[in-house]
Design a protein around this motif. Structure first.
Motif, PDB file in Angstrom:
ATOM      1  N   GLY A  48      -9.651   1.206  -8.728  1.00 36.21           N
ATOM      2  CA  GLY A  48      -9.495   2.360  -9.615  1.00 36.21           C
ATOM      3  C   GLY A  48      -9.444   3.637  -8.805  1.00 36.21           C
ATOM      4  O   GLY A  48     -10.083   3.760  -7.773  1.00 36.21           O
ATOM      5  N   MET A  49      -8.684   4.580  -9.286  1.00 33.12           N
ATOM      6  CA  MET A  49      -8.438   5.813  -8.531  1.00 33.12           C
ATOM      7  C   MET A  49      -9.276   6.956  -9.080  1.00 33.12           C
ATOM      8  O   MET A  49      -8.760   7.888  -9.681  1.00 33.12           O
ATOM      9  N   ALA A  96       3.429   6.121  -5.296  1.00 34.67           N
ATOM     10  CA  ALA A  96       3.376   6.272  -6.750  1.00 34.67           C
ATOM     11  C   ALA A  96       2.240   7.205  -7.175  1.00 34.67           C
ATOM     12  O   ALA A  96       2.344   7.869  -8.207  1.00 34.67           O
ATOM     13  N   GLN A  97       1.180   7.267  -6.366  1.00 35.31           N
ATOM     14  CA  GLN A  97       0.037   8.139  -6.667  1.00 35.31           C
ATOM     15  C   GLN A  97       0.225   9.547  -6.116  1.00 35.31           C
ATOM     16  O   GLN A  97      -0.629  10.403  -6.287  1.00 35.31           O
ATOM     17  N   GLY A  98       1.331   9.789  -5.397  1.00 40.79           N
ATOM     18  CA  GLY A  98       1.628  11.118  -4.888  1.00 40.79           C
ATOM     19  C   GLY A  98       1.060  11.433  -3.513  1.00 40.79           C
ATOM     20  O   GLY A  98       1.046  12.590  -3.105  1.00 40.79           O
ATOM     21  N   ALA A 124     -11.329   9.588  -0.253  1.00 40.48           N
ATOM     22  CA  ALA A 124     -11.453   8.675   0.888  1.00 40.48           C
ATOM     23  C   ALA A 124     -10.082   8.284   1.417  1.00 40.48           C
ATOM     24  O   ALA A 124      -9.865   8.235   2.634  1.00 40.48           O
ATOM     25  N   ILE A 125      -9.153   8.018   0.523  1.00 36.84           N
ATOM     26  CA  ILE A 125      -7.787   7.663   0.935  1.00 36.84           C
ATOM     27  C   ILE A 125      -7.138   8.847   1.638  1.00 36.84           C
ATOM     28  O   ILE A 125      -6.502   8.680   2.687  1.00 36.84           O
ATOM     29  N   VAL A 174       0.841  -1.199   0.000  1.00 38.36           N
ATOM     30  CA  VAL A 174       0.000   0.000   0.000  1.00 38.36           C
ATOM     31  C   VAL A 174       0.879   1.253   0.000  1.00 38.36           C
ATOM     32  O   VAL A 174       0.607   2.217  -0.714  1.00 38.36           O
ATOM     33  N   TYR A 175       1.948   1.231   0.795  1.00 39.67           N
ATOM     34  CA  TYR A 175       2.884   2.362   0.838  1.00 39.67           C
ATOM     35  C   TYR A 175       3.420   2.669  -0.559  1.00 39.67           C
ATOM     36  O   TYR A 175       3.432   3.826  -0.998  1.00 39.67           O
ATOM     37  N   ASN A 176       3.871   1.631  -1.250  1.00 40.37           N
ATOM     38  CA  ASN A 176       4.438   1.830  -2.591  1.00 40.37           C
ATOM     39  C   ASN A 176       3.400   2.385  -3.554  1.00 40.37           C
ATOM     40  O   ASN A 176       3.691   3.298  -4.342  1.00 40.37           O
ATOM     41  N   ALA A 177       2.185   1.840  -3.497  1.00 39.46           N
ATOM     42  CA  ALA A 177       1.130   2.300  -4.404  1.00 39.46           C
ATOM     43  C   ALA A 177       0.736   3.739  -4.095  1.00 39.46           C
ATOM     44  O   ALA A 177       0.526   4.540  -5.018  1.00 39.46           O
ATOM     45  N   LEU A 178       0.625   4.077  -2.821  1.00 45.45           N
ATOM     46  CA  LEU A 178       0.267   5.449  -2.454  1.00 45.45           C
ATOM     47  C   LEU A 178       1.369   6.435  -2.842  1.00 45.45           C
ATOM     48  O   LEU A 178       1.082   7.544  -3.310  1.00 45.45           O
TER      49      LEU A 178
END
Length: 86
Positions: free
Chosen positions: A68-69, A42-44, A76-77, A36-40
């Motif tokens: 999907g983002m 990458a999304q900034g 929410a995130i 989750v850390y890596n994905a977040l």
């Protein structure tokens, strides 16, 4: 004699089982948090307080990332991460 040794071996194995299970759960949580850390990242998103998130929060974020983002998921995130910041 062999039965006694077997009984002691079984008792030792059974007493160590919760420790091994707890270590496995910790490892699983760490792996999920890392993904989750890596994905977040990458999304900034700011991931500075990710260690404050519960398993339920990490799992919720993971589901949102996989779904999907869209703007709602991003909001929410961001809200979950803001709450973790205190």
């Amino acid at each position: 004699m062999n039965a006694k040794i077997f009984a002691v071996a079984v008792a030792v194995a059974l007493s160590a089982a919760p420790i091994v299970q707890a270590q496995s759960m910790d490892m699983g949580f760490d792996m999920l948090t890392g993904a989750v850390y890596n994905a977040l990242s990458a999304q900034g998103f700011d991931t500075g307080n990710i260690q404050n998130l519960s398993l339920a929060e990490i799992a919720s974020i993971k589901l949102m990332l996989e779904g999907g983002m869209d703007g709602e998921a991003r909001g929410a995130i961001a809200l979950i991460l803001e709450r973790a910041a205190g």
